[in-house]
Design a protein around this motif. Structure first.
Motif, PDB file in Angstrom:
ATOM      1  N   ALA A  31      64.642 -23.253  48.272  1.00 28.73           N
ATOM      2  CA  ALA A  31      64.609 -24.248  49.353  1.00 28.73           C
ATOM      3  C   ALA A  31      65.498 -23.794  50.506  1.00 28.73           C
ATOM      4  CB  ALA A  31      65.069 -25.616  48.841  1.00 28.73           C
ATOM      5  N   ALA A  32      66.672 -23.238  50.183  1.00 23.97           N
ATOM      6  CA  ALA A  32      67.566 -22.760  51.230  1.00 23.97           C
ATOM      7  C   ALA A  32      66.913 -21.601  51.979  1.00 23.97           C
ATOM      8  CB  ALA A  32      68.907 -22.329  50.632  1.00 23.97           C
TER       9      ALA A  32
ATOM     10  N   GLU B 137      63.645 -21.018  52.255  1.00 21.46           N
ATOM     11  CA  GLU B 137      62.526 -21.502  53.060  1.00 21.46           C
ATOM     12  C   GLU B 137      63.044 -22.191  54.325  1.00 21.46           C
ATOM     13  OE1 GLU B 137      59.303 -23.716  51.415  1.00 21.46           O
ATOM     14  OE2 GLU B 137      58.600 -24.106  53.445  1.00 21.46           O
ATOM     15  N   ALA B 138      64.108 -22.988  54.162  1.00 21.48           N
ATOM     16  CA  ALA B 138      64.663 -23.666  55.335  1.00 21.48           C
ATOM     17  C   ALA B 138      65.135 -22.624  56.344  1.00 21.48           C
ATOM     18  CB  ALA B 138      65.814 -24.581  54.914  1.00 21.48           C
ATOM     19  N   GLY B 139      65.833 -21.609  55.860  1.00 27.76           N
ATOM     20  CA  GLY B 139      66.345 -20.579  56.762  1.00 27.76           C
ATOM     21  C   GLY B 139      65.233 -19.882  57.521  1.00 27.76           C
ATOM     22  N   ARG B 140      64.188 -19.533  56.792  1.00 24.14           N
ATOM     23  CA  ARG B 140      63.085 -18.831  57.433  1.00 24.14           C
ATOM     24  C   ARG B 140      62.391 -19.756  58.435  1.00 24.14           C
ATOM     25  NH1 ARG B 140      58.543 -15.330  56.429  1.00 24.14           N
ATOM     26  NH2 ARG B 140      57.301 -16.777  55.229  1.00 24.14           N
ATOM     27  N   GLY B 141      62.168 -20.987  58.005  1.00 24.66           N
ATOM     28  CA  GLY B 141      61.485 -21.944  58.872  1.00 24.66           C
ATOM     29  C   GLY B 141      62.281 -22.281  60.114  1.00 24.66           C
ATOM     30  N   MET B 142      63.609 -22.140  60.036  1.00 25.74           N
ATOM     31  CA  MET B 142      64.440 -22.453  61.202  1.00 25.74           C
ATOM     32  C   MET B 142      64.570 -21.257  62.123  1.00 25.74           C
ATOM     33  SD  MET B 142      67.292 -24.548  59.120  1.00 25.74           S
ATOM     34  CE  MET B 142      68.441 -24.865  60.435  1.00 25.74           C
ATOM     35  N   GLY B 143      64.029 -20.122  61.719  1.00 19.94           N
ATOM     36  CA  GLY B 143      64.019 -18.969  62.610  1.00 19.94           C
ATOM     37  C   GLY B 143      65.158 -17.986  62.396  1.00 19.94           C
ATOM     38  N   MET B 144      65.558 -17.810  61.138  1.00 20.52           N
ATOM     39  CA  MET B 144      66.529 -16.753  60.876  1.00 20.52           C
ATOM     40  C   MET B 144      65.772 -15.434  60.745  1.00 20.52           C
ATOM     41  SD  MET B 144      69.190 -18.158  58.093  1.00 20.52           S
ATOM     42  CE  MET B 144      70.332 -19.474  58.448  1.00 20.52           C
ATOM     43  N   THR B 145      66.368 -14.365  61.239  1.00 17.39           N
ATOM     44  CA  THR B 145      65.789 -13.055  60.992  1.00 17.39           C
ATOM     45  C   THR B 145      66.162 -12.667  59.563  1.00 17.39           C
ATOM     46  OG1 THR B 145      67.771 -11.925  61.705  1.00 17.39           O
ATOM     47  CG2 THR B 145      66.141 -12.385  63.401  1.00 17.39           C
TER      48      THR B 145
ATOM     49  N   GLN C 127      69.836 -12.055  59.335  1.00 19.91           N
ATOM     50  CA  GLN C 127      70.629 -13.293  59.372  1.00 19.91           C
ATOM     51  C   GLN C 127      70.532 -14.036  58.047  1.00 19.91           C
ATOM     52  OE1 GLN C 127      68.712 -14.890  62.815  1.00 19.91           O
ATOM     53  NE2 GLN C 127      70.410 -14.394  64.178  1.00 19.91           N
TER      54      GLN C 127
ATOM     55  N   ASN D 168      54.239 -22.813  62.256  1.00 23.30           N
ATOM     56  CA  ASN D 168      55.422 -21.991  62.532  1.00 23.30           C
ATOM     57  C   ASN D 168      55.330 -20.618  61.862  1.00 23.30           C
ATOM     58  OD1 ASN D 168      55.956 -22.734  59.910  1.00 23.30           O
ATOM     59  ND2 ASN D 168      57.932 -23.666  60.319  1.00 23.30           N
TER      60      ASN D 168
ATOM     61  N   LEU E  24      54.839 -19.603  58.903  1.00 20.69           N
ATOM     62  CA  LEU E  24      55.287 -19.293  57.548  1.00 20.69           C
ATOM     63  C   LEU E  24      54.067 -18.829  56.760  1.00 20.69           C
ATOM     64  CD1 LEU E  24      57.838 -22.167  56.838  1.00 20.69           C
ATOM     65  CD2 LEU E  24      58.322 -19.759  57.229  1.00 20.69           C
TER      66      LEU E  24
ATOM     67  N   VAL F 143      60.126 -15.411  64.989  1.00 22.28           N
ATOM     68  CA  VAL F 143      61.483 -15.940  64.920  1.00 22.28           C
ATOM     69  C   VAL F 143      61.749 -16.899  66.081  1.00 22.28           C
ATOM     70  CG1 VAL F 143      63.908 -15.290  65.147  1.00 22.28           C
ATOM     71  CG2 VAL F 143      62.436 -14.074  63.536  1.00 22.28           C
TER      72      VAL F 143
ATOM     73  N   ARG G 208      59.766 -20.160  65.601  1.00 18.07           N
ATOM     74  CA  ARG G 208      60.355 -21.073  64.617  1.00 18.07           C
ATOM     75  C   ARG G 208      61.599 -21.761  65.164  1.00 18.07           C
ATOM     76  NH1 ARG G 208      59.771 -16.471  60.222  1.00 18.07           N
ATOM     77  NH2 ARG G 208      57.523 -16.565  60.004  1.00 18.07           N
ATOM     78  N   ARG G 209      62.369 -21.044  65.964  1.00 18.40           N
ATOM     79  CA  ARG G 209      63.571 -21.674  66.522  1.00 18.40           C
ATOM     80  C   ARG G 209      63.226 -22.776  67.509  1.00 18.40           C
ATOM     81  NH1 ARG G 209      67.295 -16.248  67.409  1.00 18.40           N
ATOM     82  NH2 ARG G 209      67.430 -15.767  65.190  1.00 18.40           N
TER      83      ARG G 209
ATOM     84  N   TYR H  21      62.053 -28.162  61.661  1.00 19.01           N
ATOM     85  CA  TYR H  21      61.399 -28.002  60.366  1.00 19.01           C
ATOM     86  C   TYR H  21      62.189 -28.737  59.292  1.00 19.01           C
ATOM     87  CZ  TYR H  21      58.954 -25.460  56.611  1.00 19.01           C
ATOM     88  OH  TYR H  21      58.207 -25.127  55.520  1.00 19.01           O
TER      89      TYR H  21
ATOM     90  N   ILE I 172      61.967 -29.946  55.130  1.00 18.33           N
ATOM     91  CA  ILE I 172      61.190 -29.763  53.901  1.00 18.33           C
ATOM     92  C   ILE I 172      61.589 -30.773  52.837  1.00 18.33           C
ATOM     93  CG2 ILE I 172      60.732 -27.328  54.290  1.00 18.33           C
ATOM     94  CD1 ILE I 172      63.002 -26.636  52.411  1.00 18.33           C
TER      95      ILE I 172
ATOM     96  N   PHE J  62      72.115 -25.804  53.486  1.00 23.75           N
ATOM     97  CA  PHE J  62      72.822 -24.653  52.945  1.00 23.75           C
ATOM     98  C   PHE J  62      74.084 -25.154  52.258  1.00 23.75           C
ATOM     99  CE2 PHE J  62      70.518 -23.045  56.715  1.00 23.75           C
ATOM    100  CZ  PHE J  62      69.551 -22.380  56.002  1.00 23.75           C
TER     101      PHE J  62
END
Lengths: 214, 374
Positions: A112-113, A115-123, A126, B49, B51, B72, B75-76, B80, B82, B88
């Motif tokens: 989940a962390a 997926e959230a990271g990817r969905g928020m636009g982390m490279t 990152q 986005n 994915l 990237v 998505r920013r 989003y 879930i 985190f």
């Protein structure tokens, strides 16, 4: 006990013992440090190439199964005698726990962390630095700890190939059938391993972010 | 705002998830995608986005083909949220909220200001919560953070993938209300995936009912209720809701099904934690076979501080059968002054719970029907 006291009553022997302790420590330290330098990046890379993970892990695991004295002996034709074969063999032994824990630690980060990271636009970088490594850190550290304790014990065998360290004194003990010598070499090794375990354990706690401490 | 043109998605195994979907979502619209699992609703949303990437057709956001954009950056620019929340765990609440602004390179002062704006919007006092860690918050609070995290960089478009699906019914309703309020104020475009028709009817401006990868019916909630396209949609809405008359409703049709229960062998402290986490002041006690044994309320626990749940639970709990008339059950609650009425079957297996909010729901449904008929 009396024998041990008799052996260490000799100041020149104590000097030698201290020197061997230093060699022992630096040999183990160098082996683990090299193993970290290789195994951590390799473990990270394997999480990016999961198809290779299985074969690589098996190969590294295989190294672990070679009896230590035999592995040391194999090293002699390759790199001669003295410090190099000892260091190389210890380095190979240190690899697996670090590699495996790096790989597993990162792979088991909560999806989940990720997926959230990817969905928020982390490279991808990152994600590694901001999410995966911090969350895998504890598991990675425990791999390093296991390796260190293991290597401090195994470094005793370095004496077989002329690598020095406290194994020298223990071997002398065997040769002379002197319990005093065996104890004089064996006790510092044990203490060193216990200390390393304790210190790395504390370090692991201190650097774990508060949010994921259990 | 978002436009799908003949979009299809076929997975590597040949499984068709989305099949020739065309749809335009207007700016400021709240659109719910709903359908049975495997209908392609989540895939559709995740293509926006990138994915997931479409295998055919074009998707454009703000008139721009997303396949031409850097994923990237795309998505920013899109919020989003879930279902698994995905905060985190090693970052504080503030660090979680400011993540996208940080990725976008906002300076510390601006991020700080944004955190202080956002947290009160969902009832979290920054002074108390900003330096806490996710695990120190309840599930409902965590998802509130999940929502404001998606709002942080002021995106115009927000994607939500069953965001309240894992929360208990009461928290879920509260968060739905909060989201609706936020949406009225902020006028974002929200694309919301759910499998809960109540949720879709409550939140959406438009509902997209999906079936086998296609947009089966696209309609406002009112249209959908008034004229479901076919049997599939009607069944999904629920026959009862279409022809429902409060005087003939059965208990099973209005009861809550997600329940907070504890084991009789659990300690009292554990029961207290459960209640606090789920924001309830009583929990039902059930055995391994889900049979109802009793109820524990906060009041009783306060009096007895140690021991197990079995020691303090009340066993003389009034119950009702699922096939009883809702009207009768509600009448009994009012007459006996009960806050809730557990629903059990003949074997005393707990199947649901009627609370005061179920009663309100029945009343509101009948009010809505009267309004619709007039």
């Amino acid at each position: 006990m009396g024998e041990l006291i008799r052996v260490i009553a000799n100041p020149s022997f104590v000097d030698k013992l201290l020197q061997q302790t230093l060699i022992h420590l630096s040999l183990s330290g160098a082996a683990v440090a090299l193993a970290i330098l290789v195994a951590v990046p390799a473990g990270i890379w394997l999480t990016r190439a999961p198809r290779l993970a299985e074969p690589v892990m098996t190969a590294v695991g295989l190294l672990q199964t070679i009896p230590s004295v035999a592995l040391l002996a194999f090293m002699i034709p390759l790199v001669g005698i003295g410090t190099p074969p000892a260091l190389l063999a210890l380095f190979l032994y240190a690899l697996l726990p670090i590699l495996r824990n790096t790989y597993i630690g990162i792979r088991e980060v909560d999806p989940a962390a990720k997926e959230a990271g990817r969905g928020m636009g982390m490279t991808s970088w990152q994600m590694l630095v901001m999410v995966e490594l911090p969350l895998a850190f504890r598991v990675m550290m425990s791999g390093i700890r296991v390796s260190t304790v293991l290597i401090i014990g195994w470094a005793t065998l370095a004496a077989f190939v002329g690598g020095g360290g406290l194994g020298d004194t223990i071997m002398t003990g065997f040769a002379m059938v002197s319990t005093g010598h065996i104890l004089a070499g064996g006790i510092p090794v044990t203490l060193m391993a216990l200390c390393a375990d304790f210190v790395l354990g504390r370090l692991e706690k201190v650097v774990t972010p508060r949010g994921i401490r259990v | 705002m978002v436009r799908f043109e003949h979009v299809s998605k076929v997975y590597a195994g040949g499984q068709k998830a989305v099949d020739d979907l065309s749809l335009t979502i207007e700016r400021g619209e709240f659109v719910c995608f709903i359908g049975p699992s495997g209908c392609g609703k989540t895939t559709t949303m995740k293509m926006i986005n990138r994915l997931h990437e479409p295998t055919a057709g074009t998707i454009s956001v703000n008139g721009q083909d997303i396949m031409q954009m850097d994923p990237v950056e795309l998505r920013r620019s899109i919020g989003y949220v879930i279902q698994q929340i995905g905060l985190f765990p090693h970052m504080t609440i503030a660090q979680n909220v400011e993540l996208v602004p940080r990725l976008l390179g906002w300076d510390a002062a601006r991020r700080q200001q944004r955190i202080n704006e956002l947290m009160p919007m969902v009832g979290l006092d920054p002074a108390i919560y900003r330096d806490r860690y996710p695990k120190e918050l309840s599930g409902g609070q965590q998802q509130r953070v999940g929502v404001i995290r998606a709002l942080a960089a002021e995106p115009d478009l927000i994607l939500m993938d069953e965001p309240f699906g894992a929360l208990d019914p009461i928290t879920r309703e509260t968060l739905q209300d909060e989201l609706k309020r936020l949406q009225a104020k902020l006028k974002k475009t929200i694309i919301f995936v759910t499998h809960d028709m109540d949720e879709a009817l409550k939140l959406a401006d438009r509902i997209v009912v999906m079936k086998e990868g296609r947009a089966h019916q696209v309609a406002t909630p009112e249209e959908l209720l008034r004229s479901p396209k076919d049997e599939f949609v009607a069944q999904f809405i629920g026959r009862d809701r279409l022809s429902e008359n409060p005087s003939t409703l059965l208990v099973r049709e209005i009861m809550h099904r997600r329940l907070v229960t504890v084991d009789p062998k659990h300690g009292i402290a554990e029961a207290v934690v459960t209640m606090r986490q789920r924001h309830v002041n009583s929990v039902l006690v059930t055995d391994e076979q889900d049979r109802l044994l009793g109820i524990v309320t906060a009041k009783e626990i306060e009096e007895v501080k140690r021991g197990t749940v079995a020691d303090v639970m009340r066993t003389d709990v009034p119950t009702v059968l699922p096939d009883a008339h809702a009207r009768d059950a509600i009448g009994r609650m009012y007459l006996d002054g009960l806050d809730h009425l557990p629903v059990v079957d003949e074997q005393r297996v707990l199947v649901g719970l009627i609370t005061r909010s179920s009663v309100a729901e029945v009343l509101s449904r009948s009010a809505w029907q009267d309004g619709g008929a007039a």
